[in-house]
Design an enzyme around this catalytic site. Structure first.
Site, PDB file in Angstrom:
ATOM      1  N   ASP A   1       0.872  -1.170   0.000  1.00  0.00           N
ATOM      2  CA  ASP A   1       0.000   0.000   0.000  1.00  0.00           C
ATOM      3  C   ASP A   1       0.911   1.222   0.000  1.00  0.00           C
ATOM      4  O   ASP A   1       1.949   1.234   0.684  1.00  0.00           O
ATOM      5  CB  ASP A   1      -0.859   0.032   1.260  1.00  0.00           C
TER       6      ASP A   1
ATOM      7  N   SER B   1       7.361   4.184   5.712  1.00  0.00           N
ATOM      8  CA  SER B   1       8.623   4.399   5.023  1.00  0.00           C
ATOM      9  C   SER B   1       8.404   4.412   3.520  1.00  0.00           C
ATOM     10  O   SER B   1       7.355   4.817   3.043  1.00  0.00           O
ATOM     11  CB  SER B   1       9.647   3.345   5.427  1.00  0.00           C
TER      12      SER B   1
ATOM     13  N   HIS C   1       5.038  -7.230  -0.349  1.00  0.00           N
ATOM     14  CA  HIS C   1       4.815  -8.523  -0.979  1.00  0.00           C
ATOM     15  C   HIS C   1       5.556  -8.641  -2.307  1.00  0.00           C
ATOM     16  O   HIS C   1       5.924  -7.632  -2.920  1.00  0.00           O
ATOM     17  CB  HIS C   1       3.316  -8.721  -1.208  1.00  0.00           C
TER      18      HIS C   1
END
Length: 291
Positions: free
Chosen positions: A98, A258, A154
């Protein structure tokens, strides 16, 4: 004026925002967060999670757990199964996380930009001219994870992890205000370049997680970095043999918001709608592989 609106006003003042988030002792604040966030004592847990939710617009509706042991548990939360299913098209390179899309486009003769008017050298980011050679004129996307977002990342495609490095550095904030003021910011912060090879076409790619202030660590599901990744300084991180991951499989997580910078060869193209300021979720189309 509510407390939330007052905080929003402070956040909108660029000078004050930069002062509060970058001129305090960054390393001390990061270590302090690393010690406080795992505390499971009920009063500390409730206060820290409450402050986090006050400062950030947090959505926990898709979290796998409804109750959290600590602030750390909430930050690094897993999601309900199927919440971030990757795009099934084999020609699509999925977003690893995301994020809000930052600078993106083409690397030009080994240089790219963090914001307009602020460029940096790929070799400086990676600490190695050879590692960046395949991407001197490649494609890149900067993905910024805010403090409220899901923090796990991922595999963007079916791939093998070939190499992981850790580069010691600072912990500047990576928000747009800091990116406009601090030259070569990503090259200053601690980061961990991950070189992968895609099953489809055998293409090499790079994912570069970049830490920021209050990030107490970067973790990988496929390699043991010990209690804290920064212990031991700049180094190659050993892999436990062949590491193969399927598209959408969890690779690791940040212990606060981050950035991930993704690099692909020149033959890759950005997916439709990928441009600075767009919010994207893990699994959505980020780039297209060559035919």
């Amino acid at each position: 004026m509510t407390l939330r609106s007052a905080l929003a006003r402070i956040g909108g003042n660029e000078d004050l925002n930069f002062l509060l988030t970058n001129r305090l002792p960054r390393r001390f604040a990061t270590k302090l967060m690393g010690r406080i966030s795992p505390i499971e004592q009920p009063l500390v847990r409730k206060a820290s999670i409450g402050l986090w939710r006050l400062f950030c617009d947090v959505d926990l509706s898709d979290a796998a757990d409804s109750r959290f042991r600590s602030l750390h548990h909430a930050f690094t939360r897993a999601l309900k199964p199927g919440s971030r299913a990757p795009d099934p098209d084999p020609r699509v390179l999925a977003s690893p996380s995301d994020a809000i899309v930052g600078a993106c486009g083409r690397v030009e003769d080994g240089r790219l930009y963090q914001v307009k008017g602020m460029d940096y050298a790929l070799a400086d980011l990676l600490g190695d001219e050879t590692l960046g050679a395949p991407y001197r004129n490649g494609s890149f996307v900067t993905l910024r994870l805010t403090a409220a977002m899901y923090h796990r990342f991922h595999a963007p495609h079916d791939l093998s992890v070939e190499e992981v490095r850790y580069i010691s550095g600072d912990t500047w904030n990576v928000n747009p205000i800091a990116l406009k003021r601090v030259e070569r910011l990503f090259c200053r912060n601690e980061r961990a370049p991950i070189r992968v090879r895609l099953d489809r076409g055998g293409h090499d790619m790079l994912l570069v997680p970049v830490a920021a202030i209050l990030v107490a660590g970067i973790r990988f599901t496929f390699a043991d970095v010990g209690p804290h990744i920064r212990e031991g300084g700049t180094r190659a991180i050993p892999l436990p043999g062949l590491v193969h991951m399927s598209k959408g499989e969890e690779m690791g997580w940040f212990e606060h918001g981050s950035t991930i910078i993704l690099f692909a060869p020149e033959s890759f193209a950005l997916a439709d709608g990928i441009e600075p300021g767009v919010q994207i979720r893990a699994g959505q189309a980020l780039m297209h592989l060559p035919e």
